[in-house]
Write an enzyme that holds these catalytic residues in place. Structure first.
Site, mmCIF file in Angstrom:
data_model
loop_
_atom_site.group_PDB
_atom_site.id
_atom_site.type_symbol
_atom_site.label_atom_id
_atom_site.label_comp_id
_atom_site.label_asym_id
_atom_site.label_seq_id
_atom_site.Cartn_x
_atom_site.Cartn_y
_atom_site.Cartn_z
ATOM 1 N N ASP A 170 0.757 -1.056 -0.056
ATOM 2 C CA ASP A 170 -0.050 -0.071 0.150
ATOM 3 C C ASP A 170 0.982 1.164 0.064
ATOM 4 O OD1 ASP A 170 -2.144 1.754 -0.082
ATOM 5 O OD2 ASP A 170 -3.234 0.806 1.533
HETATM 6 C C1 BGC Z 1 -5.186 3.141 0.178
HETATM 7 C C2 BGC Z 1 -5.332 2.222 -0.949
HETATM 8 C C3 BGC Z 1 -5.126 2.739 -2.281
HETATM 9 C C4 BGC Z 1 -3.885 3.703 -2.370
HETATM 10 C C5 BGC Z 1 -3.612 4.321 -3.520
HETATM 11 C C6 BGC Z 1 -4.124 3.979 0.172
HETATM 12 O O1 BGC Z 1 -3.812 5.104 0.828
HETATM 13 O O2 BGC Z 1 -5.184 2.495 1.369
HETATM 14 O O3 BGC Z 1 -6.500 1.349 -0.761
HETATM 15 O O4 BGC Z 1 -5.307 1.934 -3.452
HETATM 16 O O5 BGC Z 1 -4.048 4.380 -1.537
HETATM 17 O O6 BGC Z 1 -4.391 5.500 -3.803
#
Ligand code: BGC
Length: 740
Positions: free
Chosen positions: A268
């Site tokens: 993530d």
């Molecule tokens: C989130 C993810 C997301 C990623 C990209 C993160 O803060 O937890 O679910 O896909 O950002 O935007």
């Protein structure tokens, strides 16, 4: 519909061959480059990333949706980098792109895999016009905590439902041919346990026993992998002391060794470097080492891989073979997507944004996801013929942005049709539609417009209150500790109630709210979640009886926050409560001897039941279930069997109903839940019709991880229920016997 990826062993061999050829040509720096995902940076991304792409230092870019820019980035990668490896272009296409579908939790309330699949298909095609070839969805974290802001993105609390709908989304995004225009790679997230964050506070710690992890949280991921999902994303959270991004048990043992997953895992956002903030590692280099060792193929943002992996390899702390294995996972997905043959996007190869089909799909999804929680005295549907006036009140009645919900980077507010507009369009010709927002936002605490609201309610035949939460109150990092209707909405309800006319509440929210303080103040409640672009027309259709509500709750609605976690498939405990064993705090004596109640598992002030149970949802029809049977009373391990029941539409309208099958395994080597959903079907019945619904079950469907952490079905006695909610009492019984 199984996904054809890869279509044949010969193709698989060819892919492997191509991967090996590429790996053979790549320098260590180029390999690490493939493992590096960067943010576009918002504007000027070509200038920002040109040199790194030319140098083979970037494998993927996220958050670039200008198709010309994306094509230019791809051109640089393909024509100006040494090996010409195309880029993955990632984006959070969570519930639609320009056309916004209901939030995932709303889609889950439709219990309709075909429709959910179609929503994802529309979203994929629209996103693909921008050159996006990879979405970070579906989010299949099981959650039992409505305080958690990301419950909006989830598919609810249940394993069977979330698995089926997660698979449907994967199928919708990826299609049955990953190389075809409009198919994009899906990403099952967040692996694993994120939905169990303590107190629903986003990013908080999770403590989940291995048995619970395997029986609950991991199962939707296994289903997504079986359906061919190409990528997984790690969770931000700490799992029993080892944050998911550095967790080799999850990423190596379960994912690769047990499940044989052959796509790739992305961290993530910056979660590799956050391993040090968690306190697992000392610095970025140590974090890169931990993540790569655990098996994270690609780092999203952060740059720890790019800056530290080459040295870690040179120092002998990371084996080249480990890098090769991770890079191969990424290249395999790029090849499967057909990016080497066709890296560029021509939007005119795809359907137009927000075409009739997209809008019709959004409307149908909003229609099927709304749940009728309460409908006293048949307040709904409203009769357009008999009404002369209606009062439309509340902060969500005409809020084009708010009805779209969380995670709508690309959602087009201009496309939104609000309930106020839709009601006017539908009945405005002959019904006087009066409108007072009464509150500026759902959080507003100013009550100066309440008099006017009460006045128009009193002067109209019916008051429809559009309540709920603004979009910003749910989603990532938007958890709440108090999940009542925010602001002064409860007071608004009370004031409108006093006007003496029937009151209908339509609630748009990103989570289950505790409605205890308003439930008795209104005659009917339609829970529409954040319904998306076409929420308005769908809600108008339901309010005026063009169609009957058919959604069912994918998550339990607590009476009070203090009951959380409250979910239907809980364990029995050694002291299960019943109506006879509980007492309310107001009736409690001073000493134990003065109060006669059982010592059971309940709260003195909330009892043990939720406000609305999982699976609950009313209809304008009246469905009566009867005649439950099993095809055999004793079923041998390894056999398939059938459970059936009949339902009759005793009402006056044709309507859809979601028939639900629940099972209880009475005795297990580890204790089993009091009920577990094992099947569901959406059916449609005309008035007076009786339908027999059959569920085919295999004894494997009853398998669970026992004390030895092996998946097995244990012989014994099972109860089985069929009905319209998890509270159904129509029950039968069967035995599973050893096959030998
Ligand atoms: C989130 C993810 C997301 C990623 C990209 C993160 O803060 O937890 O679910 O896909 O950002 O935007």
């Amino acid at each position: 519909m199984p996904i054809a990826i890869p279509v044949s062993p010969a193709e698989e061999d060819a892919i492997q061959q191509q991967v090996e050829t590429l790996l053979g040509q790549m320098t260590l720096a180029e390999k690490v480059g493939q493992m590096n995902q960067v943010d576009s940076g918002g504007g000027h991304s070509v200038d920002r990333h040109r040199h790194s792409i030319q140098a083979g230092q970037i494998g993927s870019v996220l958050n670039e949706v200008d198709v010309e820019v994306v094509n230019e980035l791809q051109r640089i990668a393909v024509h100006e980098s040494r090996l010409g490896i195309p880029l993955l272009i990632g984006r959070d296409v969570i519930h639609g792109f320009k056309t916004v579908m209901p939030i995932p939790l709303g889609q889950a309330a439709s219990w309709n895999p075909e429709l959910v699949c179609e929503c994802a298909k529309v979203a994929a095609r629209e996103a693909a016009t921008s050159g996006v070839n990879w979405t970070f969805a579906p989010m299949i974290d099981i959650t039992r905590d409505p305080r958690w802001g990301r419950i909006a993105e989830s598919l609810g609390e249940d394993i069977c439902l979330a698995s089926a709908l997660g698979v449907a989304m994967v199928e919708g995004f990826q299609g049955d041919d990953l190389t075809s225009t409009g198919s994009i790679a899906a990403c099952a997230k967040h692996f694993a346990g994120y939905g169990a964050a303590e107190s629903g506070r986003d990013y908080a710690t999770t403590n989940i026993s291995e048995n619970e992890l395997r029986n609950v949280h991991l199962r939707p991921f296994k289903a997504a992998i079986d359906a061919g999902v190409q990528t997984l994303m790690t969770s931000f959270s700490d799992l029993d002391g080892v944050p998911a991004t550095g967790n080799a048990f999850l990423l190596r043992q379960v994912l690769r060794e047990e499940w044989r997953f052959d796509g790739f895992v992305v961290s993530d956002w910056d979660s590799v470097r956050q391993l040090a903030i968690h306190g697992l590692t000392t610095d970025d280099a140590d974090s890169a080492l931990a993540a790569v060792t655990a098996g994270v193929d690609m780092e999203m943002a952060g740059g720890a891989y790019l800056h530290h992996l080459p040295r870690l390899v040179e120092q002998g702390l990371v084996d080249q073979a480990v890098i090769d294995e991770l890079v191969a996972d990424i290249l395999r997905v790029k090849i499967r997507l057909g990016l080497f043959e066709n890296p560029f996007t021509n939007p005119s190869d795809l359907p137009e944004i927000a075409d009739d089909h997209a809008l019709a799909t959004a409307r149908q999804a909003a229609l099927q996801s709304a749940v009728l929680l309460k409908n006293d005295h048949h307040t709904l549907p409203l009769s357009a013929r008999q009404l002369t006036s209606v009062a439309v009140i509340g902060p969500m009645a005409d809020a084009p942005y708010e009805q779209l919900g969380t995670w709508i980077f690309d959602g087009d507010t201009q496309l939104s049709v609000t309930p106020l507009q839709a009601i006017r369009d539908m009945v405005g010709g002959h019904v006087d539609v009066r409108h007072v927002p009464a509150m500026e936002t759902s959080r507003s605490r100013r009550s100066d417009a309440f008099d006017e609201a009460a006045e128009i309610a009193g002067a109209s035949d019916v008051a429809i209150l559009f309540l709920g939460e603004e979009s910003i109150l749910s989603g990532e990092a938007h958890s709440r500790a108090d999940i009542n209707l925010p602001g002064d909405q409860a007071e608004l309800v009370r004031r409108v109630r006093e006007a003496g006319k029937p009151v209908v509440a339509v609630i748009m929210a990103g989570r289950p709210l505790t409605l205890t303080n308003i439930v008795d103040q209104v005659d009917a409640i339609l829970y529409a979640w954040h319904p998306g672009t076409m929420g308005g027309p769908a809600i108008a259709d339901l309010l005026f009886g063009v169609e009957s509500p058919s959604g069912k709750l994918p998550v339990t609605f607590p009476r009070m926050v203090g009951q959380i976690p409250i979910y239907y498939n809980q364990k029995n405990t050694g002291k299960p409560p019943s109506p006879e064993t509980i007492v309310h705090i107001d009736d409690l004596g001073v000493r134990a001897a003065q109060t006669s109640h059982g010592l059971t598992a309940f709260h003195l002030d909330a009892g043990y039941k939720p406000l609305f149970a999982f699976g609950h949802g009313l209809s304008y029809a009246d469905f009566v279930y009867h005649s439950i049977t099993t095809s055999s009373a004793a079923i041998r391990l390894g056999d398939t069997f059938q459970v059936s029941a009949e339902l009759t539409n005793m009402g006056a309208v044709e309507a859809d109903e979601i028939v639900q099958l629940y099972v209880r395994d009475l005795v297990g080597s580890v204790t089993r839940p009091v009920k577990e959903l094992k099947g569901f079907k959406r059916v449609r019945l005309v008035p007076g019709e009786t339908l027999r619904v059959d569920f085919d079950l295999h004894t494997d469907d009853l398998a669970f991880y026992g004390r030895d952490m092996q998946l097995a079905t244990e012989p014994g006695v099972f109860h089985v229920w069929i009905g319209g909610s998890s509270e159904t009492e129509l029950r039968s019984e069967f035995h599973i016997v050893d096959g030998n």
